[in-house]
Write a protein that holds these residues in place. Structure first.
Motif, mmCIF file in Angstrom:
data_model
loop_
_atom_site.group_PDB
_atom_site.id
_atom_site.type_symbol
_atom_site.label_atom_id
_atom_site.label_comp_id
_atom_site.label_asym_id
_atom_site.label_seq_id
_atom_site.Cartn_x
_atom_site.Cartn_y
_atom_site.Cartn_z
ATOM 1 N N GLN A 71 37.695 46.358 74.356
ATOM 2 C CA GLN A 71 38.060 47.649 74.679
ATOM 3 C C GLN A 71 37.507 48.490 73.827
ATOM 4 O O GLN A 71 37.512 49.866 73.908
ATOM 5 N N VAL A 72 36.946 47.912 72.520
ATOM 6 C CA VAL A 72 36.219 48.799 71.527
ATOM 7 C C VAL A 72 35.126 47.749 71.125
ATOM 8 O O VAL A 72 35.249 46.857 70.893
ATOM 9 N N VAL A 73 34.030 48.725 70.988
ATOM 10 C CA VAL A 73 32.704 47.799 70.647
ATOM 11 C C VAL A 73 32.129 48.728 69.544
ATOM 12 O O VAL A 73 32.048 49.652 69.658
ATOM 13 N N LEU A 74 31.981 47.912 68.115
ATOM 14 C CA LEU A 74 31.232 48.741 67.175
ATOM 15 C C LEU A 74 29.877 48.375 67.102
ATOM 16 O O LEU A 74 29.542 47.034 67.106
ATOM 17 N N GLY A 89 30.315 42.760 79.211
ATOM 18 C CA GLY A 89 31.825 42.621 79.043
ATOM 19 C C GLY A 89 32.803 43.616 78.935
ATOM 20 O O GLY A 89 34.091 43.427 79.188
ATOM 21 N N ALA A 90 32.415 44.738 78.294
ATOM 22 C CA ALA A 90 33.316 45.534 77.706
ATOM 23 C C ALA A 90 34.089 46.243 79.074
ATOM 24 O O ALA A 90 33.281 46.582 80.054
ATOM 25 N N THR A 91 35.080 46.852 78.620
ATOM 26 C CA THR A 91 35.939 47.330 79.831
ATOM 27 C C THR A 91 35.402 48.302 80.357
ATOM 28 O O THR A 91 34.829 49.151 79.502
ATOM 29 N N PRO A 92 35.829 49.043 81.520
ATOM 30 C CA PRO A 92 35.258 50.364 82.056
ATOM 31 C C PRO A 92 35.713 51.412 81.148
ATOM 32 O O PRO A 92 35.122 52.459 81.129
ATOM 33 N N ASP A 93 36.807 51.319 80.487
ATOM 34 C CA ASP A 93 37.187 52.360 79.695
ATOM 35 C C ASP A 93 37.146 52.122 78.333
ATOM 36 O O ASP A 93 37.722 52.801 77.424
ATOM 37 N N ALA A 94 36.209 51.301 77.970
ATOM 38 C CA ALA A 94 35.874 50.661 76.353
ATOM 39 C C ALA A 94 35.464 52.015 75.734
ATOM 40 O O ALA A 94 34.812 52.895 76.262
ATOM 41 N N ILE A 95 35.738 51.877 74.444
ATOM 42 C CA ILE A 95 35.203 52.957 73.435
ATOM 43 C C ILE A 95 34.020 52.332 72.724
ATOM 44 O O ILE A 95 34.159 51.313 72.150
ATOM 45 N N PHE A 96 32.938 52.824 72.598
ATOM 46 C CA PHE A 96 31.713 52.648 71.377
ATOM 47 C C PHE A 96 31.803 53.240 70.268
ATOM 48 O O PHE A 96 31.641 54.604 70.457
ATOM 49 N N ILE A 97 31.504 52.770 69.297
ATOM 50 C CA ILE A 97 31.459 53.490 68.090
ATOM 51 C C ILE A 97 30.154 52.804 67.416
ATOM 52 O O ILE A 97 30.048 51.602 67.191
ATOM 53 N N ALA A 98 29.172 53.823 67.119
ATOM 54 C CA ALA A 98 27.674 53.180 66.728
ATOM 55 C C ALA A 98 27.388 53.954 65.221
ATOM 56 O O ALA A 98 27.740 54.979 64.977
ATOM 57 N N ASN A 99 26.943 53.162 64.645
ATOM 58 C CA ASN A 99 26.027 53.480 63.169
ATOM 59 C C ASN A 99 24.988 53.911 63.531
ATOM 60 O O ASN A 99 24.052 53.181 63.922
ATOM 61 N N SER A 100 24.630 55.245 63.557
ATOM 62 C CA SER A 100 23.298 55.632 64.024
ATOM 63 C C SER A 100 23.018 57.265 63.630
ATOM 64 O O SER A 100 23.815 57.818 63.286
#
Lengths: 190, 403, 99
Positions: A71-74, A89-100
């Motif tokens: 549900q959370v992808v970093l 595979g991330a869920t439809p309501d997943a949250i993504f947090i990116a270092n960028s």
């Protein structure tokens, strides 16, 4: 079965993702949550893509199968996007947090995440400023705590300090705590 | 039975540790006289953390960093014969390399504890988890305890000393955790106060220590055919006495800590018609699936085997006799046998039953292969189908295999 | 030599241990070799090299002097004859028939 938050970290070996995932589980464990954290090693060499995982819950966690639908992808390294599908595979309501340091729109496209929530943090810059090296795990931890609202940053940092105190010098500890706090404060929704 | 004091209850610690560190923490509290080890993935962290405890002066242990696992186990034999409380840690190729000394340990009836992070055996080279290492030495005369998670790894390590050192047992014990899946997984667990652990394991009194020079004894004499069989029969006494002691120690530990242990653990077996039998980490995943399936009306249950040696045949038969269909999940290949090692035991245990359930076998998780919940669910659905139609189908099959 | 009574498994010490140390004297090995060892006390200088080298503790000594051979345990290996420095040798192997 109670609700379990499942988190996946993408990084390169040497960026501290495994340690960050472990630290998250340890700190939240001490703050009263039930937690799991485990790494998934590929080629065990610096620079190789690695994944690490967390489960966070209010009740004991029994499952020992791999996390397939986080549900959370970093994402700790934006250059990974060329070779790794971080949205797998991330869920439809997943949250993504990116270092960028890229613009959110540009990043959203590269991440291949459609309309799902994206948070961006220039964690590498914070790490270089506060710790002196590009190991962006602490700022990303701070950002994660902010986005998921899993803990209050001050109580998180208090436990984080105690945890690091076993392994590092006070200079590194203070740098990491500051980096985590800045991650908490500077992460932005994109 | 003795209960923990209020003060001790207050000083329990809730921590998040990897399985390896949970074992190392138990070792710190146990403070063995001698630990001889040669680190190997995925149990390396146990040895590293314990070496740090030694360096920091937190334990009095004589830590021997040997040049191989064969030497590690040999040093343990010497130290245990000398009269020490002894422990080692290994897995996979390391355990295989120890093989010939493992029989010496059990044959000499030396109590000692060995922690194992289960890992596949070569070839192909693989550092990940499965049970082929400990299953390969299942008849070496060691007691086997398998742990579902970090908490059980910690609890089993402490109880193992009481079991191994019991005068009626005097048999080495291995405590297994799943490589990576438990060894490298941070999990939340309760650590008991140091003094409670110290009191629980008690002072070790060796039966015939070689270092007692006033009462010299000879260890490791040769036998001709006129005595070898009598000695092997006599060795079996420890194994025969072990089940009672394992349960007694599990009850005593439970009274102190609130966590009780037996030979097996049943989960929702009271009215289960379809059961999975499994050991170690996967049992946790199975429990989650059972809860899901129960809501869908499937009467699923779990029988987790904690003590694989001595094999609790009576308990297994009793628990499974009420079911209609059973799947035994082996994290180890068959090696040409009629099925995996756990399956063979379970099936043999049910032979005396008047109307035994249908029993099938699945090989799963070799070399760290994941077992997603949907596959476990499929097993239960097949079990329900077997019970409904009476058609057993394939006896031995694989789970999550590309074919 | 009388055949010893073999013990039942229940009668054995744990782990195949031998608890009664020094019990090797109970096993008489003197009849293993058809030959016999004899001692000539007239040439013997009591240097005790034979005593030092005997692997079966079969050279009997009293007050730092050799007094004879323990025929119940001597296997007539001949090491004592080999190390004996006197000329002629003070220890000699003879065949059982001659003896």
């Amino acid at each position: 079965m109670s609700k379990v938050l499942e988190i996946r970290w993408h990084a390169r070996a040497g960026q501290g993702a495994v340690m960050a995932a472990n630290n998250l589980a340890q700190v939240l464990g001490e703050l009263g949550k039930y937690t799991q954290a485990y790494p998934e090693y590929g080629a065990e060499k610096r620079g190789a893509p690695v994944e690490a995982f967390d489960r966070i819950s209010d009740s004991p966690i029994r499952i020992h199968s791999r996390i397939e639908e986080p549900q959370v992808v970093l994402v700790l390294d934006q250059t990974l996007l060329r070779t790794v599908d971080v949205s797998e595979g991330a869920t439809p309501d997943a949250i993504f947090i990116a270092n960028s340091n890229r613009q959110p729109d540009e990043l959203r496209q590269k991440l291949n995440i459609g309309e799902r929530r994206l948070y961006v943090l220039d964690g590498s810059r914070i790490a270089i400023n506060e710790i002196g090296v590009d190991i962006p795990n602490a700022p990303m931890l701070g950002a994660l705590v902010k986005v998921t609202n899993l803990a209050d940053i001050n109580s998180f940092n208090e436990k984080f300090r105690a945890l690091m105190g076993k392994k590092f010098t006070s200079k590194i500890i203070e740098g990491n705590l500051k980096a985590a706090k800045r991650g908490f404060e500077e992460v932005k929704q994109g | 039975m003795e209960k923990g004091t209020l003060e001790e209850k207050k000083s329990k610690r809730r921590v998040s540790l990897t399985g390896d560190d949970a074992i190392a923490e138990a070792m710190r509290q146990i403070n063995p006289h001698v630990v001889a080890a040669y680190p190997i993935t995925p149990s390396t962290q146990v040895v590293e953390s314990f070496a740090r405890f030694v360096a920091d002066g937190l334990v009095d242990t004589e830590f021997v960093a040997t040049e191989s696992e064969h030497s590690a186990m040999s040093a343990c034999v010497g130290a245990a014969a000398g009269g020490g409380r002894v422990m080692t840690v290994t897995g996979s190729q390391g355990l295989a390399y120890m093989f010939e000394v493992l029989g010496v340990t059990s044959g000499l009836r030396l109590p000692m504890v060995m922690a194992i992070a289960n890992r596949a055996l070569n070839s192909p080279l693989n550092i990940h988890g499965d049970h082929s290492d400990t299953m390969a030495m299942r008849d070496m005369g060691w007691i086997h305890l398998y742990s579902e998670n970090g908490q059980e790894a910690y609890d089993n390590t402490i109880q193992a000393f009481r079991i191994a050192e019991n005068p009626n047992v005097r048999t080495p014990v291995l405590v297994a955790i799943d490589g990576f899946q438990t060894s490298h997984m941070v999990e939340t667990l309760t650590v008991e106060p140091d003094n409670l652990v110290k009191r629980f394991i008690g002072e070790y009194i060796a039966s015939y220590p070689m270092l007692d020079i006033d009462n010299p004894v000879l260890y490791g004499a040769a036998d001709r055919p006129d005595y070898y069989m009598e000695h092997k029969r006599s060795q079996l006494v420890g194994m025969i006495n072990a089940p009672e002691v394992i349960q007694q120690v599990g009850q005593e530990y439970g009274a102190l800590t609130g966590r009780y242990y037996g030979l097996v653990e049943e989960y929702r077996m009271e009215d289960a018609e379809h059961a999975i039998v499994v050991m170690s980490a996967t049992a946790g995943s199975v429990k989650d699936v059972i809860d899901q399936l129960r809501e869908e009306g499937v009467t699923a249950g779990l029988l987790k085997v904690r003590a694989f040696r001595p094999f609790p045949a009576e308990e297994v038969a009793k628990s499974l006799s009420r079911t209609k269909s059973v799947a035994v999940l082996d994290r180890c290949g068959t090696g040409g046998a009629q099925g995996g090692p756990l399956f063979l035991e379970v099936r043999a245990a049910l032979y005396e039953e008047k109307s035994p359930p249908q029993v099938i076998n699945y090989i799963y998780g070799l070399g760290g292969r994941d077992l997603p919940l949907r596959h476990i669910k499929d097993v239960y659905l097949r079990l329900r189908e077997i019970a409904r139609t009476g058609e057993r189908g394939k006896l031995v099959d694989f789970l999550n295999l590309r074919e | 030599m009388k055949k010893e009574k073999l013990k039942k498994w229940q009668e054995l010490p744990i782990g195949g241990l031998i608890l009664d140390m020094g019990n090797s004297s109970e096993t008489q090995t003197g009849d293993w070799n058809p030959n016999r060892l004899v001692w000539h006390d007239d040439t013997c200088t009591h240097c005790l090299l034979c005593w030092i080298n005997c692997p079966d503790a079969s050279i009997k000594v009293k007050d730092s002097k050799m007094i004879g051979i323990d025929d119940y345990h001597c296997k007539v290996c001949g090491i004592c004859v080999e190390v004996c420095p006197t000329k002629p040798k003070s220890l000699e192997i003879i065949s059982e028939e001659v003896a």
